[in-house]
Scaffold this motif. Structure first.
Motif, PDB file in Angstrom:
ATOM      1  N   ILE A 173       0.924  -1.011  -0.049  1.00 35.15           N
ATOM      2  CA  ILE A 173      -0.108   0.044   0.118  1.00 35.15           C
ATOM      3  C   ILE A 173       0.895   1.220   0.096  1.00 35.15           C
ATOM      4  CG2 ILE A 173      -1.853   1.320   1.311  1.00 35.15           C
ATOM      5  CD1 ILE A 173      -2.796  -1.326   2.268  1.00 35.15           C
ATOM      6  N   VAL A 174       1.864   1.160   0.823  1.00 30.95           N
ATOM      7  CA  VAL A 174       2.644   2.557   1.068  1.00 30.95           C
ATOM      8  C   VAL A 174       3.579   2.680   0.034  1.00 30.95           C
ATOM      9  CG1 VAL A 174       4.315   3.667   2.685  1.00 30.95           C
ATOM     10  CG2 VAL A 174       2.381   2.399   3.468  1.00 30.95           C
ATOM     11  N   LEU A 232      -2.833  -3.200  12.338  1.00 34.72           N
ATOM     12  CA  LEU A 232      -3.538  -3.308  11.196  1.00 34.72           C
ATOM     13  C   LEU A 232      -4.977  -3.886  11.658  1.00 34.72           C
ATOM     14  CD1 LEU A 232      -1.188  -5.141   8.769  1.00 34.72           C
ATOM     15  CD2 LEU A 232      -1.708  -2.576   8.792  1.00 34.72           C
ATOM     16  N   GLN A 233      -5.061  -4.587  12.547  1.00 31.82           N
ATOM     17  CA  GLN A 233      -6.409  -4.728  13.343  1.00 31.82           C
ATOM     18  C   GLN A 233      -7.141  -3.707  13.776  1.00 31.82           C
ATOM     19  OE1 GLN A 233      -6.751  -8.238  15.713  1.00 31.82           O
ATOM     20  NE2 GLN A 233      -4.736  -9.045  14.587  1.00 31.82           N
ATOM     21  N   GLU A 257      -4.685  10.412  13.321  1.00 33.83           N
ATOM     22  CA  GLU A 257      -3.861  11.252  12.764  1.00 33.83           C
ATOM     23  C   GLU A 257      -3.468  11.094  11.289  1.00 33.83           C
ATOM     24  OE1 GLU A 257      -1.354  14.929  12.559  1.00 33.83           O
ATOM     25  OE2 GLU A 257      -2.662  14.143  14.280  1.00 33.83           O
ATOM     26  N   ALA A 258      -3.603   9.823  10.746  1.00 30.10           N
ATOM     27  CA  ALA A 258      -3.484   9.391   9.483  1.00 30.10           C
ATOM     28  C   ALA A 258      -4.648   9.722   8.693  1.00 30.10           C
ATOM     29  CB  ALA A 258      -3.174   7.755   9.506  1.00 30.10           C
ATOM     30  N   MET A 259      -5.958   9.784   9.292  1.00 26.36           N
ATOM     31  CA  MET A 259      -7.068  10.001   8.622  1.00 26.36           C
ATOM     32  C   MET A 259      -7.307  11.604   8.267  1.00 26.36           C
ATOM     33  SD  MET A 259      -9.936   8.116  10.973  1.00 26.36           S
ATOM     34  CE  MET A 259      -9.946   6.165  10.836  1.00 26.36           C
ATOM     35  N   LEU A 276      -4.435   3.648   5.358  1.00 22.40           N
ATOM     36  CA  LEU A 276      -3.162   3.054   5.542  1.00 22.40           C
ATOM     37  C   LEU A 276      -2.078   3.966   4.607  1.00 22.40           C
ATOM     38  CD1 LEU A 276      -3.442  -0.860   6.142  1.00 22.40           C
ATOM     39  CD2 LEU A 276      -2.567   0.865   7.796  1.00 22.40           C
ATOM     40  N   ALA A 277      -2.777   4.478   3.368  1.00 17.29           N
ATOM     41  CA  ALA A 277      -1.952   5.087   2.423  1.00 17.29           C
ATOM     42  C   ALA A 277      -1.709   6.494   2.700  1.00 17.29           C
ATOM     43  CB  ALA A 277      -2.882   4.999   0.879  1.00 17.29           C
ATOM     44  N   ASN A 278      -2.593   6.932   3.985  1.00 23.82           N
ATOM     45  CA  ASN A 278      -2.282   8.258   4.488  1.00 23.82           C
ATOM     46  C   ASN A 278      -1.409   8.379   5.673  1.00 23.82           C
ATOM     47  OD1 ASN A 278      -4.026   9.382   2.640  1.00 23.82           O
ATOM     48  ND2 ASN A 278      -5.923   9.409   3.920  1.00 23.82           N
TER      49      ASN A 278
END
Length: 322
Positions: A22-23, A92-93, A130-132, A305-307
């Motif tokens: 993904i990253v 990840l969960q 924060e990733a969102m 996860l991409a963020n």
């Protein structure tokens, strides 16, 4: 088989492979020198120093070495997961549980489900929020002359504020914009619902060709003159949809607020003002990536996860305001 039966939720090596896909979808990027898809060596089998818990050392999954700067790294470096001591499988969960829970999931629930300490669960949840947070400069809402709904709501209580009967000054103010055409929204924590707070946000995020939809609050009257059309509904009189033009209403943004309030009151129950911007990011992210927009839970987790790249949050920093 359930969604949480996927290998990357239980196998640490698979978890790193999944996150890398993904990253690093466009090639491996060295977080130290910034080299994209350059010479990278896999350091498989490398272990950490022996410890009482791991006498033979712990396997360092996903470890790589850049052929340009000669420094070691994993996919977690330079992301919100950097220096996290929790197994990647559990993180990840946690991402999947948070993005798939419509009204959120409390840190206590994560602490029980993931079998980690409450403090770790609380901090991990804030890392994910924060990733969102969106940092992109999206085009203004209503660019095609569509309807954009604007409304404010009130949540919680300001620290030290006097509670007055029938007033809202003691509560935190949240402003939201919803573009009906795209189904996207933007949420803001503002100091108050006064003109000087609301006007800049509305003008910066909504195209002048848009149809502005608000309630009868006086603060929107001068703002509405800057747009192609300004439709209002008299909530004070019990009117929530214009009887002549049924497209004039703010029911969409009110529906978004209802999910937000149920989550904040029923799941989180309390939120300090210094953390409110992250909770808003969480609800905004889930609203913008909901099933109605064609995004399922698995895809939503992938977007979150991409963020994670380029964002860091330290435990002390998590108590700082935006």
């Amino acid at each position: 088989m359930s969604v949480l039966s996927s290998p990357h939720f239980h196998d640490e090596a698979k978890a790193f492979e999944y996150l890398e896909s993904i990253v690093w979808a466009d090639g491996v990027v060295c977080p130290h020198c910034g080299t994209v898809d350059g010479r990278v060596y896999d350091l498989s089998g490398v272990r950490s120093k022996p410890s009482k818990k791991h006498p033979k050392g712990k396997v360092r999954h996903g470890l790589k070495k850049c052929g340009e700067c000669r420094k070691q790294f994993t996919v977690k470096v330079g992301t919100v997961f950097e220096h996290a001591r929790i197994p990647l499988t559990k993180m990840l969960q946690a991402v999947h549980l948070i993005v798939s829970s419509k009204k959120g999931i409390s840190a206590h629930q994560l602490h029980r489900v993931l079998e980690i300490s409450y403090k770790s669960a609380w901090f991990l949840a804030h890392r994910i929020r924060e990733a969102m947070r969106s940092g992109d400069l999206a085009r203004p809402f209503g660019s095609n002359g569509g309807a954009v709904e604007v409304d404010e709501t009130y949540i919680g209580q300001k620290k030290g504020a006097e509670v007055k009967r029938g007033g809202w000054n003691h509560k935190h103010t949240v402003l939201a914009l919803v573009d009906r055409e795209s189904g996207q929204s933007k949420w803001f924590h503002v100091a108050s619902a006064k003109f000087d707070q609301i006007q800049p946000i509305v003008l910066d995020n909504i195209h002048r060709e848009a149809r502005l939809m608000t309630d009868e609050a006086r603060v929107y009257k001068p703002i509405g003159k800057r747009f192609a059309e300004h439709g209002t509904t008299l909530h004070g009189a019990g009117t929530y949809v214009d009887p002549i033009d049924r497209t004039i209403h703010t029911n969409t943004v009110e529906g978004a607020f209802s999910i937000f309030k149920r989550g904040m009151r029923g799941v989180y129950q309390h939120c300090g003002e210094q953390h409110l911007h992250r909770y808003l990011a969480e609800f905004e992210f889930r609203y913008n990536t909901r099933e109605a927009n064609g995004i399922n839970d698995r895809a939503r987790a992938g977007k979150a996860l991409a963020n994670i790249v380029g964002k860091r949050l330290t435990y002390g920093g998590s108590n700082a305001s935006a």
